[in-house]
Design a protein around this motif. Structure first.
Motif, PDB file in Angstrom:
ATOM      1  N   MET A  36       0.489  -1.223  -0.122  1.00 38.05           N
ATOM      2  CA  MET A  36       0.152  -0.004   0.176  1.00 38.05           C
ATOM      3  C   MET A  36       0.761   1.590   0.225  1.00 38.05           C
ATOM      4  SD  MET A  36      -2.616  -1.595  -0.164  1.00 38.05           S
ATOM      5  CE  MET A  36      -4.064   0.509  -0.507  1.00 38.05           C
ATOM      6  N   GLY A  49      -7.891  12.917  -2.248  1.00 36.19           N
ATOM      7  CA  GLY A  49      -9.339  12.881  -1.119  1.00 36.19           C
ATOM      8  C   GLY A  49      -8.949  13.779   0.552  1.00 36.19           C
ATOM      9  N   SER A 183     -12.892  -3.627   4.352  1.00 37.67           N
ATOM     10  CA  SER A 183     -11.607  -3.286   3.265  1.00 37.67           C
ATOM     11  C   SER A 183     -12.596  -2.199   2.197  1.00 37.67           C
ATOM     12  CB  SER A 183     -11.634  -4.171   1.877  1.00 37.67           C
ATOM     13  OG  SER A 183     -10.595  -5.285   2.521  1.00 37.67           O
ATOM     14  N   PHE A 184     -13.855  -2.573   2.128  1.00 40.78           N
ATOM     15  CA  PHE A 184     -14.573  -1.664   0.874  1.00 40.78           C
ATOM     16  C   PHE A 184     -15.070   0.044   2.065  1.00 40.78           C
ATOM     17  CE2 PHE A 184     -15.184   0.135  -3.319  1.00 40.78           C
ATOM     18  CZ  PHE A 184     -15.997   0.749  -3.082  1.00 40.78           C
ATOM     19  N   ILE A 189      -8.652  -0.186   1.562  1.00 37.38           N
ATOM     20  CA  ILE A 189      -8.293  -0.283   1.092  1.00 37.38           C
ATOM     21  C   ILE A 189      -7.888   2.135   0.851  1.00 37.38           C
ATOM     22  CG2 ILE A 189      -8.629  -0.594  -1.166  1.00 37.38           C
ATOM     23  CD1 ILE A 189      -9.768  -2.917  -1.388  1.00 37.38           C
ATOM     24  N   PHE A 190      -8.735   2.277   1.051  1.00 43.32           N
ATOM     25  CA  PHE A 190      -8.628   3.712   1.131  1.00 43.32           C
ATOM     26  C   PHE A 190      -9.510   4.117   1.842  1.00 43.32           C
ATOM     27  CE2 PHE A 190     -12.863   3.798  -1.181  1.00 43.32           C
ATOM     28  CZ  PHE A 190     -12.921   2.516  -2.034  1.00 43.32           C
ATOM     29  N   PHE A 194     -12.515   9.041   1.018  1.00 43.33           N
ATOM     30  CA  PHE A 194     -12.854   9.462  -0.166  1.00 43.33           C
ATOM     31  C   PHE A 194     -14.307   8.812  -1.296  1.00 43.33           C
ATOM     32  CE2 PHE A 194      -7.882   7.010  -2.169  1.00 43.33           C
ATOM     33  CZ  PHE A 194      -7.535   7.863  -1.288  1.00 43.33           C
ATOM     34  N   PHE A 195     -14.733   8.526  -0.223  1.00 43.47           N
ATOM     35  CA  PHE A 195     -16.432   8.221  -1.083  1.00 43.47           C
ATOM     36  C   PHE A 195     -16.956   9.960  -1.429  1.00 43.47           C
ATOM     37  CE2 PHE A 195     -17.627   4.054  -0.753  1.00 43.47           C
ATOM     38  CZ  PHE A 195     -16.794   3.308  -0.081  1.00 43.47           C
TER      39      PHE A 195
END
Lengths: 262, 271
Positions: A36, A49, A183-184, A189-190, A194-195
């Motif tokens: 990562m 983000g 993860s999501f 993961i991020f 970011f959403f």
């Protein structure tokens, strides 16, 4: 107390005897962190983000450090015990299986913290120039209740997942589904920033945020005082929900459970 | 019998054996249809999450190491096609090696009158991967044209050849990693290290630098998805083809050596 300590000691001893297995788990986590960090180091954007690149690298490092306290993956223990019938040992004895699993993982976590801390220190020394860790003492205090909530949510989600094995021995898909959602929607993961804004309200209340992302957001000052209090309340609400779900799944599972031999 | 005839006979025998394994696994899978559908659905969901993650990441960054969103989607698509084929035919076999060694069940593999390594690596087929493979193959043959209108059938043959080389190399690398249990039978979680290592091949090799880049090129990680993707984008060259083939051959030989010495270490379960 003596019994509890005996259970904790058992898993400490196991981790010390099976040193290579324990080291490989740590290496596994460290490799995930490395991947990562390298991906984000190669990004061409300065602001990602709502995080600068050093902050984003620090985000993943912080998640790695917190993982040693928060990663309670008891699903596999339950799945193995139920599928193999080993759980029968606990059902006929005056031992709480829930307590046994919890204390076993306390023992394992003690060793995990020691190993993870060593790896965290090495990563910090190598990459400190590239990372931003703007932590304050107040922030570190504020994450303590959030960490307890995170551990409780993860533990009871995993316990409820494990109980699926009572009904379906091939219950791996439940672990896959959990990992996908964590993860999501949990910021693995991020970061959840970011959403798109339209989804943020929904994302902010999902239980996986409190299992992972919430603590990092507190440390990076992304959460106001009122959002912090609301977050703790929502997180606590999820804890109650998953405790009840686990108890329900356990009782229904026991009614279905059957074993032979012994 | 000449060497060529012997090798041809061996290939035919292995092919018949593989077909028998395939049929046996298919029958088993259809006995538990619900498991098959749930596993297939779970696999597809993972893919959706992966592509969703790329989209989310690239809605916040311009590019990563010069790779933009469309190129990263292509990279991920190639990775998934390669990985799904690997997972369908080899992954479950290789991850069983630690269990077979620890429990002494490797005896049953070694007693078979066939090539033990071949039987070991091809015994089980995971049909839950096939559904998403069909979906990915559809996009594999349609999506790249958007990025490289000069793509032709010969390039596709070359890319498929390179992907096969990549799978072959990864298969041998994972075999070597899992064969560590011949020396340390209790280290069952070595298989997770293999999976974690494979994760490095999910991203373009260009993002790495220094020792990590060397690492990715010394081991068959860049050949898994980066090199085939570069050919689809029209950025490949003959040196990459030679490198991929040589790396595949090297790791194949290494795997044979590890198998040979691993068997000497293996104690078995019988007296």
């Amino acid at each position: 107390m003596k019994k509890s300590w005996a259970i904790i000691k058992k898993d400490i001893m196991y981790a010390l005897v099976e040193k290579e297995i324990t080291l490989l788990w740590t290496l596994n986590s460290a490799m995930e962190l490395a991947a990562m960090l390298l991906v984000w180091l190669a990004s061409d954007s300065a602001n990602i983000g709502g995080y600068t690149k050093p902050e984003l690298l620090g985000y993943y490092f912080t998640a790695f450090v917190l993982e040693q306290f928060l990663g309670w993956y008891i699903f596999w223990d339950l799945r193995h015990d139920i599928a193999d019938g080993t759980i029968s040992n606990f059902l006929v004895k005056p031992v709480s299986y829930l307590k046994f699993v919890f204390l076993s993982n306390v023992g394992y976590h003690i060793i995990k913290i020691v190993l993870h801390s060593s790896v965290s220190l090495i990563v910090f020394l190598i990459a400190q120039g590239a990372m931003s860790l703007p932590f304050t003492f107040a922030g570190l205090l504020m994450i303590l209740p959030a960490m307890l909530i995170s551990i409780a949510i993860t533990f009871f989600i995993q316990f409820a997942m494990g109980c699926v094995t009572f009904f379906w021995t091939e219950s791996y898909f439940v672990a896959d589904l959990h990992w996908m959602l964590l993860s999501f929607f949990g910021g693995k993961i991020f970061p959840l920033s970011f959403f798109p804004e339209a989804f943020r309200k929904l994302i902010d209340y999902n239980p996986f945020r409190f299992a992972n992302s919430f603590m990092i957001e507190i440390l990076y000052g992304r959460v106001s005082n009122s959002e912090y209090m609301v977050g703790l309340l929502v997180g606590f609400g999820w804890v109650i929900f998953f405790v009840l779900l686990s108890m329900f799944a356990w009782r229904r599972g026991l009614k279905k459970y059957s074993a032979f031999g012994g | 019998m000449s060497f060529m005839k012997q090798q041809l006979k061996r290939i035919k025998r292995n092919a018949r054996l593989f077909i028998a394994f395939f049929r046996n696994c298919l029958v088993r899978e259809m006995e538990f249809r619900m498991n098959f559908f749930i596993s297939s659905f779970s696999a597809i969901l993972w893919s959706v999450v992966s592509f969703g993650s790329i989209y989310m990441i690239f809605s916040n960054v311009e590019s990563i190491a010069g790779w933009n969103l469309e190129e990263m989607i292509l990279m991920t698509l190639v990775y998934y096609v390669t990985n799904v084929i690997y997972r369908a035919f080899f992954h479950s076999n290789l991850t069983k090696i630690p269990e077979l060694v620890r429990d002494g069940k490797m005896d049953f593999v070694l007693l078979m009158p066939v090539d033990g390594k071949f039987a070991l690596t091809t015994r089980y087929v995971s049909f839950s991967q096939f559904l998403r493979l069909v979906v990915f193959l559809f996009f594999f043959f349609t999506y790249p044209q958007k990025l490289n209108p000069d793509l032709n059938i010969f390039t596709y043959f070359l890319v498929i050849f390179l992907m096969a080389i990549g799978i072959w190399g990864m298969n041998n690398l994972m075999f070597i990693i899992n064969a560590y249990t011949f020396w340390k039978p209790r280290v069952w979680n070595i298989t997770f290290i293999g999976d974690r290592l494979k994760q490095f091949s999910q991203y373009p090799a260009d993002i790495y630098s220094g020792a990590v880049k060397a690492f990715v090129y010394i081991f068959p990680l860049a050949t898994y998805a980066t090199i085939p993707t570069k050919f689809l984008l029209g950025r490949g060259n003959w040196q990459m083809i030679v490198y991929s083939v040589m790396l595949g051959v090297t790791f194949s030989l290494l795997a044979k050596v590890v198998w040979h010495f691993g068997l000497k270490k293996y104690e078995g379960a019988s007296s």
